[in-house]
Design an enzyme around this catalytic site. Structure first.
Site, PDB file in Angstrom:
ATOM      1  N   HIS A  76      40.886  39.024  34.027  1.00  0.00           N
ATOM      2  CA  HIS A  76      40.584  40.260  34.767  1.00  0.00           C
ATOM      3  C   HIS A  76      41.839  40.815  35.412  1.00  0.00           C
ATOM      4  O   HIS A  76      42.730  40.068  35.820  1.00  0.00           O
ATOM      5  CB  HIS A  76      39.464  40.059  35.786  1.00  0.00           C
ATOM      6  CG  HIS A  76      39.748  39.085  36.884  1.00  0.00           C
ATOM      7  ND1 HIS A  76      40.301  39.470  38.081  1.00  0.00           N
ATOM      8  CD2 HIS A  76      39.554  37.735  36.974  1.00  0.00           C
ATOM      9  CE1 HIS A  76      40.421  38.399  38.868  1.00  0.00           C
ATOM     10  NE2 HIS A  76      39.985  37.335  38.217  1.00  0.00           N
ATOM     11  N   ASP A 108      41.674  43.221  37.929  1.00  0.00           N
ATOM     12  CA  ASP A 108      41.455  43.683  39.301  1.00  0.00           C
ATOM     13  C   ASP A 108      41.770  42.539  40.263  1.00  0.00           C
ATOM     14  O   ASP A 108      41.902  41.377  39.836  1.00  0.00           O
ATOM     15  CB  ASP A 108      40.007  44.159  39.495  1.00  0.00           C
ATOM     16  CG  ASP A 108      38.993  43.042  39.295  1.00  0.00           C
ATOM     17  OD1 ASP A 108      39.165  42.237  38.342  1.00  0.00           O
ATOM     18  OD2 ASP A 108      38.017  42.947  40.075  1.00  0.00           O
ATOM     19  N   GLU A 123      35.948  42.010  38.167  1.00  0.00           N
ATOM     20  CA  GLU A 123      35.550  40.615  38.383  1.00  0.00           C
ATOM     21  C   GLU A 123      35.368  40.283  39.848  1.00  0.00           C
ATOM     22  O   GLU A 123      34.426  39.576  40.234  1.00  0.00           O
ATOM     23  CB  GLU A 123      36.588  39.671  37.751  1.00  0.00           C
ATOM     24  CG  GLU A 123      36.061  38.246  37.516  1.00  0.00           C
ATOM     25  CD  GLU A 123      36.178  37.326  38.730  1.00  0.00           C
ATOM     26  OE1 GLU A 123      35.472  36.302  38.743  1.00  0.00           O
ATOM     27  OE2 GLU A 123      36.938  37.632  39.675  1.00  0.00           O
ATOM     28  N   HIS A 155      42.306  33.948  46.974  1.00  0.00           N
ATOM     29  CA  HIS A 155      41.698  35.050  47.726  1.00  0.00           C
ATOM     30  C   HIS A 155      42.252  35.141  49.143  1.00  0.00           C
ATOM     31  O   HIS A 155      41.693  35.834  49.980  1.00  0.00           O
ATOM     32  CB  HIS A 155      40.173  34.887  47.762  1.00  0.00           C
ATOM     33  CG  HIS A 155      39.526  35.139  46.442  1.00  0.00           C
ATOM     34  ND1 HIS A 155      38.181  35.272  46.287  1.00  0.00           N
ATOM     35  CD2 HIS A 155      40.039  35.303  45.196  1.00  0.00           C
ATOM     36  CE1 HIS A 155      37.883  35.477  45.011  1.00  0.00           C
ATOM     37  NE2 HIS A 155      39.000  35.487  44.324  1.00  0.00           N
TER      38      HIS A 155
HETATM   39 ZN   LIG Z   1      39.757  35.445  39.168  1.00  0.00          ZN
HETATM   40 ZN   LIG Z   2      39.192  35.977  42.265  1.00  0.00          ZN
END
Ligand SMILES: [Zn+2]
Ligand SMILES: [Zn+2]
Ligand SMILES: [Zn+2]
Ligand SMILES: [Zn+2]
Lengths: 479, 479
Positions: free
Chosen positions: B98, B100, B167, B448
């Site tokens: 992904h 994003d 995602e 994250h």
């Molecule tokens: Zn990821």
């Molecule tokens: Zn992630």
């Protein structure tokens, strides 16, 4: 000794003037919990000082110092110490009330402007913030004094007044003042009994006298584990979770039917006498009243006396919530790192916070040890207040009961309240005299809610009641 | 069959160009969860389309429709379906990733500008949002293709790519696309296996292959009683309190050591084989690693395999919090009228949400009935996702294991993850082929979090790993 007929007639004849007096008071938004309204609380103190002086009182406003509110240091409103009469052959009654109010905005859901007294001629309701809590009762005393001054008849007792402007915000500064003035030579010297008019009938039908209040012990139970919140996907199952531990502890405090499970707590409760039990049986308030007022059929007992005793003379334990856990709407998969459960116990004679605190801590520590968790527990007492109970057979109550029968033609309910009014205990302990709670308003007045009201009849008959109570006190032989 | 020497040399020689490519990608703040960044997600799709075309792919951006985000209806970013090679004698591998990213602001606590890739020469860290999640791995594939194009050597397999831009925000629109393209004549026809590079090593030392993910069943348990919040002074002891009931129910879900108490739930767990248990014994991750990463010595088991199995192959139940109770700091004496407890179960083979939902509801209803409370209970499933597990002996894994040994000189850990990556299950179910999770980054990358990074060596050796994996796949006889 009933009150003289001319007093009662005067009250009826001047009802509209008395309502005007209440309207003037309600128009001053004396909100004590909001710094921006503080000038209005001062204005209200001045208004009341003037009223008291105009009906013959000597008044002394007492500055109480400063406080920090909404981030600013501001002056506390003064307490007003007033007196009228000084005859050593008469009893001396101290009356307490407060002239500050809860916040109110039309946008909170009021049907009318909260600080404009609306006289609803159809229902007889006087609607406005402070009408019943506590400006109506405070002005009731002023009305009584006005009648006696205008009629030129002497008061049957000496009166002292203690009116404060911070009741809705913790009565800051008042305890110190009471302690000081209760000393020899202080303002409260010579007081024979106290009368507080700042609570309500249980229902809308039957006047009551209140002779007891529960105290409170408030606890915060913190369990901490990981250094930060964890994702339940990555860590669920691998580590001791603080929430799991806290829920286990909380489940061991109280049963769904309200039985407190902390050993030693129930054992401290004063035994029930037959006489006391009878008092509950006689109260005009039942299971249906409780269920109507909570809006659901969830009373624990179907026995009226049991329900009333659960509220008035037994302790209760409520779980209020958890700080630090996920509390928003939606679905978050967090393992909170540190959670603090809050609960409180409403305490009754002969329980004291000093006795309960160690019982609670030790029990929680004991139960936590049984969990064999590697997390950490801490237990804090956030605040504690003792219960209060007075002798309802004291002449102060006898006088109030006779006055109630004279005005309402009803024997008053003898009640105890589940919550606390801390100043009651302060007066009882510092002055060492009997304290009477003599409410003016009804159970549906909505003291801290929108559309707060005082019924016109409660205001006017309540004024007669306060005056008549003084005559009944005066009629009882001073010991 | 190892990758040709010239490929590995090319990667080393072009490392700085590859890092420049990653820097260009990180510079586009393709945050999918914030409507104001949506043009950047589109820009990122165009950037990636151009990159893929420049290394020889055919690329088809697929519009996925619209969504409502932050109160506005906006276009979903396209998915990119790309392919290179069409030799029926070669295997076809589908790679997913992904483009994003999670939101990031310097003010969140980043030491550097999150959308400017910082190459820290001293530590070898490439710091920036998206570096490891998931732009590094996605560009790893582009790097591999560039090497083959420039060197003029044929690829050992046919490649298809499915890159999405949603995602981090629920992969909106993707499931429908996969379902459609998995049909006969669709883009995914002929895919022999899937490779997803979007997770991490367990630790910072040892590469891993991931062959399982737990699913999740998320529940909301609501107890409602009075029509409105009550004051514990007035009502404590008289009525059934929703919090008391909820705490009792919650206490019956899981023990402090993580044992799930809902009958039937544990019985659905697939039995453990000796071979599988050995896999956990061999993993380079222990109790100390768990405790270090949570920042406290709170592991439930001191046995390494037990702790790993608790995360990877056994279900877990976490109590997340309570909506509607008092959750702020301070001491409020409220009896909340309606409280909703949230908890979730991480599910594993052979548990499914369809099986668990009725077990959970029935158990809660049964236990609630035992409380004899007059409050009301409701149980809702907020969402459910199945667990996924692949055969780690499949040639797809064998190839990845050989490639890992070739590049890192280490046998990869065979791991399962405790959380879920829903697209994995969609590919496995829709395509009916083996899916491999082949991570590029390390366990401390902070996907994250603030200061997300990808180590330079993981990016460069990871590029070699992806290329070598294709050679090892190509070397295995196609069945
Ligand atoms: Zn990821
Ligand atoms: Zn992630
Ligand atoms: Zn009050
Ligand atoms: Zn009040």
């Amino acid at each position: 000794m009933p009150a003289p007929r001319q007093f009662l007639n005067y009250v009826d004849a001047n009802a509209n003037n008395f309502i005007k007096r209440l309207a003037d008071a309600v128009a001053i938004p004396s909100v004590s919990g909001d710094a921006s309204y503080r000038p209005d609380v001062f204005r209200m103190a001045e208004f009341l000082e003037k009223q008291l002086k105009s009906v013959g009182c000597e008044v002394r406003p007492v500055p109480l110092g400063k406080q920090v509110l909404d981030g600013q240091e501001i002056d506390l409103p003064p307490a007003l110490l007033a007196s009228i009469g000084n005859d050593p052959s008469k009893k001396t009654i101290l009356c307490y009330g407060h002239f500050d109010v809860q916040p109110a905005l039309k946008s909170d859901g009021w049907d009318t402007e909260p600080f404009t007294l609306l006289v609803d001629e159809k229902t007889g309701r006087l609607i406005g913030r402070g009408s019943t809590d506590d400006k109506g009762p405070v002005l009731g005393w002023v009305n009584v004094l006005q009648a006696h001054k205008e009629l030129g008849i002497p008061l049957p007792v000496n009166l002292k007044f203690c009116f404060e402007g911070m009741e809705e915000n913790g009565s800051e500064g008042l305890d110190g003042l009471i302690e000081k003035e209760a000393q020899k030579g202080g303002f409260f010297e010579g007081v024979d009994a106290v009368c507080i008019s700042d609570n309500y009938w249980l229902n809308t039908r039957t006047p009551c006298l209140t002779y007891g209040l529960r105290g409170i012990c408030y606890y915060k139970v913190t369990i901490s584990g990981p250094a930060r919140d964890l994702h339940s996907g990555a860590y669920g199952g691998t580590v001791y979770e603080p929430m799991t531990d806290l829920i286990q502890l909380f489940s061991k405090l109280v049963t769904p039917t309200g039985k407190i499970l902390i050993p030693g707590v129930n054992e401290l409760v004063a035994p029930l006498t037959d006489e006391e039990r009878e008092r509950y049986e006689k109260i005009d308030y039942g299971v249906e009243d409780i269920e109507e007022s909570v809006g659901a059929q969830i009373a624990i007992s179907e026995d009226k006396a049991e329900v009333l005793m659960a509220r008035m003379r037994y302790p209760s334990l409520s779980l209020h919530g958890i700080e630090g856990a996920f509390s928003a709407p939606g679905a978050k998969t967090v393992i909170p790192a540190k959670v603090s459960g809050k609960f409180s116990i409403r305490v009754v004679p002969n329980q004291t916070p000093e006795q309960l605190d160690p019982l609670v801590s030790r029990y929680l520590e004991f139960e936590f040890a049984k969990l064999l968790s590697k997390n950490k527990l801490s237990v804090e007492s956030l605040h504690g207040g003792k219960p209060w109970v007075a002798d309802p057979n004291h002449w102060n109550y006898v006088a109030a009961s006779r006055a109630t029968q004279a005005i309402y033609n009803l024997e008053p309910d003898l009640t105890r309240e589940g919550g606390s009014i801390p100043v009651t205990l302060t007066f009882a302990e510092q002055l060492g005299v009997n304290v009477l709670l003599l409410p003016m308003g009804r159970g549906d007045d909505g003291a801290h809610s929108t559309n707060e009201k005082l019924d016109r009849s409660n205001y006017i008959e309540g004024t007669k009641l306060l005056g008549t109570y003084l005559y009944e006190v005066g009629a009882i032989q001073k010991d």
